[in-house]
Design an enzyme around this catalytic site. Structure first.
Site, PDB file in Angstrom:
ATOM      1  N   HIS A 142      -0.116  10.114  -5.942  1.00 14.37           N
ATOM      2  CA  HIS A 142       0.978   9.140  -6.063  1.00 14.37           C
ATOM      3  C   HIS A 142       2.166   9.778  -6.801  1.00 14.37           C
ATOM      4  O   HIS A 142       3.314   9.624  -6.386  1.00 14.37           O
ATOM      5  CB  HIS A 142       0.516   7.910  -6.839  1.00 14.37           C
ATOM      6  CG  HIS A 142      -0.544   7.093  -6.149  1.00 14.37           C
ATOM      7  ND1 HIS A 142      -1.676   6.629  -6.772  1.00 14.37           N
ATOM      8  CD2 HIS A 142      -0.636   6.653  -4.864  1.00 14.37           C
ATOM      9  CE1 HIS A 142      -2.402   5.938  -5.921  1.00 14.37           C
ATOM     10  NE2 HIS A 142      -1.812   5.942  -4.759  1.00 14.37           N
ATOM     11  N   SER A 165      -7.344   6.577  -4.442  1.00 10.23           N
ATOM     12  CA  SER A 165      -7.803   5.863  -5.643  1.00 10.23           C
ATOM     13  C   SER A 165      -9.271   5.490  -5.485  1.00 10.23           C
ATOM     14  O   SER A 165     -10.044   5.549  -6.447  1.00 10.23           O
ATOM     15  CB  SER A 165      -6.963   4.603  -5.859  1.00 10.23           C
ATOM     16  OG  SER A 165      -5.632   4.949  -6.086  1.00 10.23           O
ATOM     17  N   ARG A 209      -1.170  10.746   4.287  1.00 10.97           N
ATOM     18  CA  ARG A 209      -2.024  11.906   4.026  1.00 10.97           C
ATOM     19  C   ARG A 209      -2.572  12.513   5.301  1.00 10.97           C
ATOM     20  O   ARG A 209      -2.714  13.706   5.441  1.00 10.97           O
ATOM     21  CB  ARG A 209      -3.199  11.515   3.124  1.00 10.97           C
ATOM     22  CG  ARG A 209      -2.798  11.172   1.714  1.00 10.97           C
ATOM     23  CD  ARG A 209      -3.871  10.409   1.023  1.00 10.97           C
ATOM     24  NE  ARG A 209      -4.149   9.180   1.742  1.00 10.97           N
ATOM     25  CZ  ARG A 209      -4.944   8.216   1.308  1.00 10.97           C
ATOM     26  NH1 ARG A 209      -5.584   8.360   0.165  1.00 10.97           N
ATOM     27  NH2 ARG A 209      -5.128   7.123   2.018  1.00 10.97           N
ATOM     28  N   LYS A 255      -8.097  -7.490  -2.898  1.00  4.80           N
ATOM     29  CA  LYS A 255      -9.033  -6.387  -3.124  1.00  4.80           C
ATOM     30  C   LYS A 255      -9.673  -6.545  -4.486  1.00  4.80           C
ATOM     31  O   LYS A 255      -9.054  -7.052  -5.409  1.00  4.80           O
ATOM     32  CB  LYS A 255      -8.268  -5.059  -3.113  1.00  4.80           C
ATOM     33  CG  LYS A 255      -7.847  -4.616  -1.750  1.00  4.80           C
ATOM     34  CD  LYS A 255      -7.199  -3.263  -1.891  1.00  4.80           C
ATOM     35  CE  LYS A 255      -6.563  -2.830  -0.593  1.00  4.80           C
ATOM     36  NZ  LYS A 255      -5.804  -1.597  -0.774  1.00  4.80           N
TER      37      LYS A 255
HETATM   38  O1  PNS Z   1      -1.921   0.919  -1.923  1.00  2.00           O
HETATM   39  P1  PNS Z   1      -2.097  -0.014  -0.771  1.00  2.00           P
HETATM   40  O2  PNS Z   1      -3.213  -1.002  -1.051  1.00  2.00           O
HETATM   41  O3  PNS Z   1      -2.269   0.708   0.539  1.00  2.00           O
HETATM   42  O4  PNS Z   1      -0.723  -0.873  -0.668  1.00  2.00           O
HETATM   43  C1  PNS Z   1      -0.548  -1.883   0.301  1.00  2.00           C
HETATM   44  C2  PNS Z   1       0.680  -2.740  -0.021  1.00  2.00           C
HETATM   45  C3  PNS Z   1       0.560  -3.323  -1.406  1.00  2.00           C
HETATM   46  C4  PNS Z   1       1.927  -1.877   0.038  1.00  2.00           C
HETATM   47  C5  PNS Z   1       0.769  -3.877   1.055  1.00  2.00           C
HETATM   48  O5  PNS Z   1      -0.430  -4.560   1.104  1.00  2.00           O
HETATM   49  C6  PNS Z   1       1.908  -4.853   0.765  1.00  2.00           C
HETATM   50  O6  PNS Z   1       3.056  -4.563   1.031  1.00  2.00           O
HETATM   51  N1  PNS Z   1       1.571  -6.038   0.200  1.00  2.00           N
HETATM   52  C7  PNS Z   1       2.547  -7.067  -0.138  1.00  2.00           C
HETATM   53  C8  PNS Z   1       2.395  -8.287   0.776  1.00  2.00           C
HETATM   54  C9  PNS Z   1       3.098  -8.053   2.100  1.00  2.00           C
HETATM   55  O7  PNS Z   1       4.299  -7.902   2.180  1.00  2.00           O
HETATM   56  N2  PNS Z   1       2.295  -8.007   3.168  1.00  2.00           N
HETATM   57  C10 PNS Z   1       2.765  -7.782   4.521  1.00  2.00           C
HETATM   58  C11 PNS Z   1       2.773  -6.291   4.842  1.00  2.00           C
HETATM   59  S1  PNS Z   1       3.230  -6.020   6.528  1.00  2.00           S
END
Ligand code: PNS
Length: 162
Positions: free
Chosen positions: A17, A128, A90, A41
């Site tokens: 990150h 993570s 990645r 989660k």
């Molecule tokens: O580290 P992650 O878990 O891959 O991150 C995912 C994250 C937090 C970026 C994604 O779940 C997100 O944007 N969540 C906020 C809610 C939202 O906007 N959801 C619609 C995404 S299309």
């Protein structure tokens, strides 16, 4: 002032990150690492703890901030007047989910771009989830996370076992 949002769960923040943040600072004047307040989660650290670990990791980076957000990412991006969302990519396995999310976000709001950045090749295998698993099984995570994250992992897993 060009701002990028780097959103994620960051449970916990890793060297992968940090590598993406460093790359993003070369392109943007301001980078906001945004910890999602999502309860979908099962997280090891609370949002406030994750935010603290991010803050400590970016302490020496003047144009980087850490924040938490709730609800839709597109709305947060708008509130921050950001031009882009940065995500690390990645491997091909990341692509499908990232592609779907980027295009859905574009449907919801066309006013910003999603930019994918490839972390340093040594971090390609890093996540993570894997870091938590290695730490749980007693492995050495020092090459993968900042020292304060390593300590936080050790402390949290010790209380989990107790
Ligand atoms: O580290 P992650 O878990 O891959 O991150 C995912 C994250 C937090 C970026 C994604 O779940 C997100 O944007 N969540 C906020 C809610 C939202 O906007 N959801 C619609 C995404 S299309």
């Amino acid at each position: 002032m060009r701002t990028a949002i780097y959103p994620g769960s960051f449970d916990p923040f890793t060297n992968g990150h940090l590598d993406v943040v460093q790359r993003a600072t070369r392109l943007f004047d301001r980078v906001v690492v945004a910890v999602a307040r999502s309860d979908s989660k099962h997280a090891l650290f609370t949002v406030e703890e994750r935010l603290g670990l991010v803050r400590e990791s970016i302490r020496s980076m003047p144009n980087v901030e850490a924040d938490a957000f709730e609800g839709l990412l597109v709305e947060y991006v708008q509130r921050q007047s950001a031009q882009a969302v940065v995500r690390g990519l990645r491997a091909i396995s990341d692509f499908e989910f990232e592609f779907q999310m980027a295009l859905m976000n574009r449907k919801l709001n066309e006013n910003f771009e999603t930019i994918f950045m490839m972390p340093k090749d040594t971090y390609t295998f890093l996540s993570s989830r894997i870091v938590k698993e290695i730490a749980r099984l007693g492995g050495d995570v020092s090459p993968f996370v900042p020292p304060h994250v390593q300590s936080a992992l050790a402390a949290r897993l010790a209380t989990e076992k107790a």
